[in-house]
Write a protein that holds these residues in place. Structure first.
Motif, PDB file in Angstrom:
ATOM      1  N   VAL A 249     -17.045  45.282   7.758  1.00 60.50           N
ATOM      2  CA  VAL A 249     -18.382  45.895   7.789  1.00 60.50           C
ATOM      3  C   VAL A 249     -19.148  45.404   9.009  1.00 60.50           C
ATOM      4  N   GLY A 250     -19.048  44.114   9.302  1.00 60.03           N
ATOM      5  CA  GLY A 250     -19.715  43.559  10.477  1.00 60.03           C
ATOM      6  C   GLY A 250     -19.206  44.183  11.754  1.00 60.03           C
ATOM      7  N   ARG A 251     -17.870  44.392  11.858  1.00 57.64           N
ATOM      8  CA  ARG A 251     -17.309  45.001  13.050  1.00 57.64           C
ATOM      9  C   ARG A 251     -17.764  46.442  13.190  1.00 57.64           C
ATOM     10  N   ALA A 252     -17.850  47.148  12.066  1.00 63.15           N
ATOM     11  CA  ALA A 252     -18.318  48.536  12.097  1.00 63.15           C
ATOM     12  C   ALA A 252     -19.782  48.616  12.533  1.00 63.15           C
ATOM     13  N   MET A 253     -20.578  47.684  12.055  1.00 66.94           N
ATOM     14  CA  MET A 253     -21.987  47.690  12.437  1.00 66.94           C
ATOM     15  C   MET A 253     -22.155  47.386  13.921  1.00 66.94           C
ATOM     16  N   ARG A 254     -21.348  46.480  14.443  1.00 65.39           N
ATOM     17  CA  ARG A 254     -21.413  46.180  15.882  1.00 65.39           C
ATOM     18  C   ARG A 254     -21.002  47.392  16.708  1.00 65.39           C
ATOM     19  N   PHE A 255     -20.009  48.129  16.221  1.00 63.53           N
ATOM     20  CA  PHE A 255     -19.607  49.355  16.915  1.00 63.53           C
ATOM     21  C   PHE A 255     -20.748  50.370  16.929  1.00 63.53           C
ATOM     22  N   LEU A 256     -21.405  50.541  15.786  1.00 64.42           N
ATOM     23  CA  LEU A 256     -22.497  51.511  15.700  1.00 64.42           C
ATOM     24  C   LEU A 256     -23.697  51.094  16.545  1.00 64.42           C
ATOM     25  N   LEU A 257     -23.947  49.791  16.618  1.00 65.69           N
ATOM     26  CA  LEU A 257     -25.053  49.310  17.439  1.00 65.69           C
ATOM     27  C   LEU A 257     -24.783  49.589  18.924  1.00 65.69           C
TER      28      LEU A 257
END
Length: 288
Positions: A249-257
């Motif tokens: 989830v953290g990696r996905a959020m960093r991608f979206l940011l």
């Protein structure tokens, strides 16, 4: 926080019939504000300003100005504060609001003059000057809007003098926030408020202001970047990808940011499409 900018300056609102009655002027009369404006917008307003003082116009309509001639200037190399003020006006950009701010920036000095062991001081003269500005400008026919703007410039005109003591980032942000859309005009006033004959002193002030404006811009960009958020929150990412809380989830959020920072706002459907493509790539990369 605002970056240095020059806010648009509309021509002052022409007084209506009620304004003229309240000010005691006949309809069609040339208002004091119009006479003063015609001098201030000249490339070099010095001769015109001295004439307004010498011919009695200022004593009638702006008595705070000739009063500065009675106040000795212990800092700048002028015989009095009036000479310094006119020099500051002449050095400022020929924009009406800046010129008015320069003209009024020291009018609080006669009321705040104090002689102590350390010499002459004018403590809080900016605040006093701002109040005098708020009282005098409407009497000359200026609108409430430009009066408030000029009074704000006068009130903040001495703030930069403490910068060389070592301001924190928070202090720089507060200066920019307090100035708001007047930030560019305020900095132009500060830059003009140095009439020393010492070239190195002038260069030092201008260099400090240049670095200050760069710092304001940098802090504004950092603050703006910190406010950017992904278009989906963590709960939405987990629901869309069927994930439990964890590193994915953290990696996905960093991608979206990063997606938001580089491509801006894409909309819900496109963001989810990009997220699916990214997630598929993660699965492919993890496959043996």
């Amino acid at each position: 926080m605002n970056t240095p900018q020059r806010a648009p300056q509309d021509a002052p609102r022409a007084p209506d019939r009620d304004d003229l009655d309240e000010l005691g002027f006949d309809e069609g009369a040339v208002l004091p504000c119009d006479e003063l404006n015609s001098v201030l917008v000249e490339d070099d307003p010095r001769e015109g300003l001295w004439e307004l003082v010498d011919n009695g116009w200022a004593h009638e309509h702006l008595p705070e100005l000739p009063a500065l001639a009675l106040e000795q200037d212990p800092i700048h190399r002028h015989k009095d504060v009036l000479a310094h003020t006119i020099a500051v006006v002449a050095q400022s950009p020929p924009r009406l609001r800046v010129r008015l701010g320069a003209l009024f920036h020291d009018i609080g000095k006669p009321l705040t003059r104090d002689i102590g062991p350390g010499g002459v001081t004018f403590r809080n003269h900016e605040a006093v000057g701002a109040k005098l500005t708020q009282r005098r400008m409407p009497q000359m026919g200026y609108s409430d809007d430009i009066t408030a703007e000029v009074a704000r410039l006068v009130h903040l005109s001495g703030r930069f003098k403490g910068y060389d003591t070592g301001w924190t980032d928070a202090a720089v942000r507060r200066y920019a926030r307090d100035a708001g859309p007047l930030l560019g005009d305020l900095n132009d006033m500060v830059r003009s408020d140095c009439t020393s004959r010492n070239v190195k002193r002038i260069e030092a002030l201008h260099d400090a202001l240049d670095r200050f404006e760069v710092r304001i811009t940098r802090l504004a960009r950092e603050q703006a970047a910190a406010k950017v958020r992904p278009e989906l929150n963590g709960d939405e990412v987990m629901a869309h990808l069927g994930l439990e809380p964890g590193p994915d989830v953290g990696r996905a959020m960093r991608f979206l940011l990063e997606l938001r920072r580089t491509e801006g706002e894409l909309g819900d459907a496109e963001v989810r499409h990009r997220l699916d493509a990214w997630w598929a790539e993660q699965g492919s990369a993890a496959a043996p």
